[in-house]
Write a protein that holds these residues in place. Sequence first.
Motif, mmCIF file in Angstrom:
data_model
loop_
_atom_site.group_PDB
_atom_site.id
_atom_site.type_symbol
_atom_site.label_atom_id
_atom_site.label_comp_id
_atom_site.label_asym_id
_atom_site.label_seq_id
_atom_site.Cartn_x
_atom_site.Cartn_y
_atom_site.Cartn_z
ATOM 1 N N ASP A 33 0.829 -1.213 0.000
ATOM 2 C CA ASP A 33 0.000 0.000 0.000
ATOM 3 C C ASP A 33 0.862 1.262 0.000
ATOM 4 O OD1 ASP A 33 -2.405 -1.327 -0.142
ATOM 5 O OD2 ASP A 33 -2.925 -1.059 1.974
ATOM 6 N N LYS A 34 1.980 1.209 0.682
ATOM 7 C CA LYS A 34 2.907 2.341 0.747
ATOM 8 C C LYS A 34 3.366 2.759 -0.658
ATOM 9 C CE LYS A 34 7.577 3.328 2.436
ATOM 10 N NZ LYS A 34 8.700 2.817 3.229
ATOM 11 N N TYR A 35 3.442 1.787 -1.564
ATOM 12 C CA TYR A 35 3.905 2.041 -2.927
ATOM 13 C C TYR A 35 2.741 2.150 -3.918
ATOM 14 C CZ TYR A 35 8.169 0.624 -0.675
ATOM 15 O OH TYR A 35 9.214 0.546 0.200
ATOM 16 N N ASN A 36 1.530 2.074 -3.402
ATOM 17 C CA ASN A 36 0.322 2.134 -4.221
ATOM 18 C C ASN A 36 0.299 1.005 -5.264
ATOM 19 O OD1 ASN A 36 -2.172 3.229 -4.877
ATOM 20 N ND2 ASN A 36 -1.300 4.559 -6.450
ATOM 21 N N LEU A 37 0.788 -0.180 -4.856
ATOM 22 C CA LEU A 37 0.826 -1.331 -5.746
ATOM 23 C C LEU A 37 -0.040 -2.464 -5.194
ATOM 24 C CD1 LEU A 37 4.655 -1.675 -6.522
ATOM 25 C CD2 LEU A 37 2.888 -0.835 -8.081
ATOM 26 N N THR A 38 -0.718 -3.159 -6.092
ATOM 27 C CA THR A 38 -1.392 -4.397 -5.710
ATOM 28 C C THR A 38 -0.355 -5.520 -5.792
ATOM 29 O OG1 THR A 38 -1.983 -4.979 -7.983
ATOM 30 C CG2 THR A 38 -3.569 -3.598 -6.746
ATOM 31 N N TYR A 39 -0.702 -6.671 -5.297
ATOM 32 C CA TYR A 39 0.217 -7.804 -5.377
ATOM 33 C C TYR A 39 0.537 -8.144 -6.844
ATOM 34 C CZ TYR A 39 2.266 -12.385 -5.082
ATOM 35 O OH TYR A 39 3.119 -13.442 -5.234
ATOM 36 N N THR A 40 -0.477 -8.160 -7.700
ATOM 37 C CA THR A 40 -0.262 -8.502 -9.112
ATOM 38 C C THR A 40 0.621 -7.454 -9.796
ATOM 39 O OG1 THR A 40 -2.437 -9.545 -9.103
ATOM 40 C CG2 THR A 40 -1.408 -9.241 -11.240
ATOM 41 N N GLN A 41 0.434 -6.192 -9.457
ATOM 42 C CA GLN A 41 1.306 -5.145 -10.004
ATOM 43 C C GLN A 41 2.741 -5.344 -9.503
ATOM 44 O OE1 GLN A 41 -0.814 -1.761 -8.539
ATOM 45 N NE2 GLN A 41 -2.137 -1.618 -10.337
ATOM 46 N N TYR A 42 2.867 -5.711 -8.235
ATOM 47 C CA TYR A 42 4.189 -5.941 -7.632
ATOM 48 C C TYR A 42 4.933 -7.067 -8.355
ATOM 49 C CZ TYR A 42 7.590 -7.535 -4.106
ATOM 50 O OH TYR A 42 8.725 -7.942 -3.449
ATOM 51 N N THR A 44 4.459 -8.166 -11.297
ATOM 52 C CA THR A 44 4.741 -7.711 -12.656
ATOM 53 C C THR A 44 6.001 -6.846 -12.653
ATOM 54 O OG1 THR A 44 2.382 -7.771 -13.209
ATOM 55 C CG2 THR A 44 3.811 -6.429 -14.641
ATOM 56 N N MET A 45 6.089 -5.961 -11.682
ATOM 57 C CA MET A 45 7.278 -5.111 -11.570
ATOM 58 C C MET A 45 8.522 -5.939 -11.247
ATOM 59 S SD MET A 45 6.463 -2.052 -12.424
ATOM 60 C CE MET A 45 7.923 -1.144 -11.879
ATOM 61 N N LEU A 46 8.374 -7.008 -10.473
ATOM 62 C CA LEU A 46 9.529 -7.866 -10.171
ATOM 63 C C LEU A 46 10.160 -8.384 -11.463
ATOM 64 C CD1 LEU A 46 8.319 -10.025 -7.115
ATOM 65 C CD2 LEU A 46 9.900 -8.086 -7.085
ATOM 66 N N VAL A 47 9.325 -8.837 -12.385
ATOM 67 C CA VAL A 47 9.834 -9.324 -13.676
ATOM 68 C C VAL A 47 10.492 -8.175 -14.435
ATOM 69 C CG1 VAL A 47 9.232 -10.336 -15.923
ATOM 70 C CG2 VAL A 47 8.161 -11.213 -13.828
ATOM 71 N N LEU A 48 9.845 -7.015 -14.441
ATOM 72 C CA LEU A 48 10.402 -5.872 -15.171
ATOM 73 C C LEU A 48 11.705 -5.377 -14.554
ATOM 74 C CD1 LEU A 48 7.022 -4.307 -16.063
ATOM 75 C CD2 LEU A 48 8.823 -4.821 -17.712
ATOM 76 N N TRP A 49 11.852 -5.463 -13.244
ATOM 77 C CA TRP A 49 13.121 -5.074 -12.629
ATOM 78 C C TRP A 49 14.226 -6.048 -13.014
ATOM 79 C CZ3 TRP A 49 9.712 -4.152 -7.896
ATOM 80 C CH2 TRP A 49 9.279 -2.821 -7.876
ATOM 81 N N GLU A 50 13.881 -7.280 -13.291
ATOM 82 C CA GLU A 50 14.872 -8.254 -13.763
ATOM 83 C C GLU A 50 15.227 -7.995 -15.223
ATOM 84 O OE1 GLU A 50 14.295 -12.541 -13.242
ATOM 85 O OE2 GLU A 50 12.987 -12.053 -11.554
ATOM 86 N N GLU A 51 14.222 -7.775 -16.056
ATOM 87 C CA GLU A 51 14.403 -7.712 -17.510
ATOM 88 C C GLU A 51 14.554 -6.293 -18.059
ATOM 89 O OE1 GLU A 51 14.768 -10.501 -19.152
ATOM 90 O OE2 GLU A 51 14.188 -11.787 -17.476
ATOM 91 N N LYS A 107 12.716 0.528 -7.810
ATOM 92 C CA LYS A 107 13.420 -0.723 -7.482
ATOM 93 C C LYS A 107 14.221 -0.581 -6.189
ATOM 94 C CE LYS A 107 16.515 -4.054 -9.688
ATOM 95 N NZ LYS A 107 17.275 -4.362 -10.912
ATOM 96 N N GLU A 108 14.853 0.566 -5.993
ATOM 97 C CA GLU A 108 15.648 0.794 -4.775
ATOM 98 C C GLU A 108 14.782 0.804 -3.519
ATOM 99 O OE1 GLU A 108 18.999 0.855 -4.277
ATOM 100 O OE2 GLU A 108 18.971 0.204 -6.374
ATOM 101 N N ASP A 109 13.666 1.518 -3.583
ATOM 102 C CA ASP A 109 12.775 1.635 -2.425
ATOM 103 C C ASP A 109 12.123 0.308 -2.068
ATOM 104 O OD1 ASP A 109 13.308 4.335 -2.358
ATOM 105 O OD2 ASP A 109 11.505 4.879 -3.479
ATOM 106 N N ILE A 110 11.806 -0.474 -3.065
ATOM 107 C CA ILE A 110 11.011 -1.686 -2.876
ATOM 108 C C ILE A 110 11.803 -2.810 -2.214
ATOM 109 C CG2 ILE A 110 11.314 -3.055 -4.988
ATOM 110 C CD1 ILE A 110 7.891 -1.875 -4.121
ATOM 111 N N LEU A 111 13.101 -2.642 -2.079
ATOM 112 C CA LEU A 111 13.943 -3.668 -1.462
ATOM 113 C C LEU A 111 13.463 -4.058 -0.061
ATOM 114 C CD1 LEU A 111 17.502 -2.542 -2.572
ATOM 115 C CD2 LEU A 111 16.311 -4.630 -3.258
#
Length: 144
Positions: A33-42, A44-51, A107-111
Amino acid sequence: MGKYDKIKLENQLCFSLYALSREVIKLYKPILDKYNLTYTQYITMLVLWEEEKIIFKELGKRLHLDSGTLTPVVKKLEAMGLVIKYRNVEDDRVVTVELTEKGKLLKEDILEVPEKMYCKLKGNDKKIIDLKKQLDELMQLIEE
């Protein structure tokens, strides 16, 4: 074992996985919630942070999501300024999703998210690692 034991809810692997998944996702909610992301968005971003850049179809494959589920997720991430989506010049049927600078900075904040989840799961390394390995192996069996 009684005749109907195999159709009892408590004996279903699928229900245990379903219930656990829902509970774990609930644990993520206040953190994300702090990042205004749902689990599915999160995820999705995990894959994008990799690729950093990935074909939409491949993104769906990695996440085990169909395009009907993934399309609104990517649209929302695009509206938030975290990704851009565009069609391939040579083949307009191919859609690419790419991180923006804002997406890269997040990506930095989400660590902290995995660290906070680890604490919520009581940090039992061996059990968590073993369960993850077993679930990955089961997924492989299903995909074969």
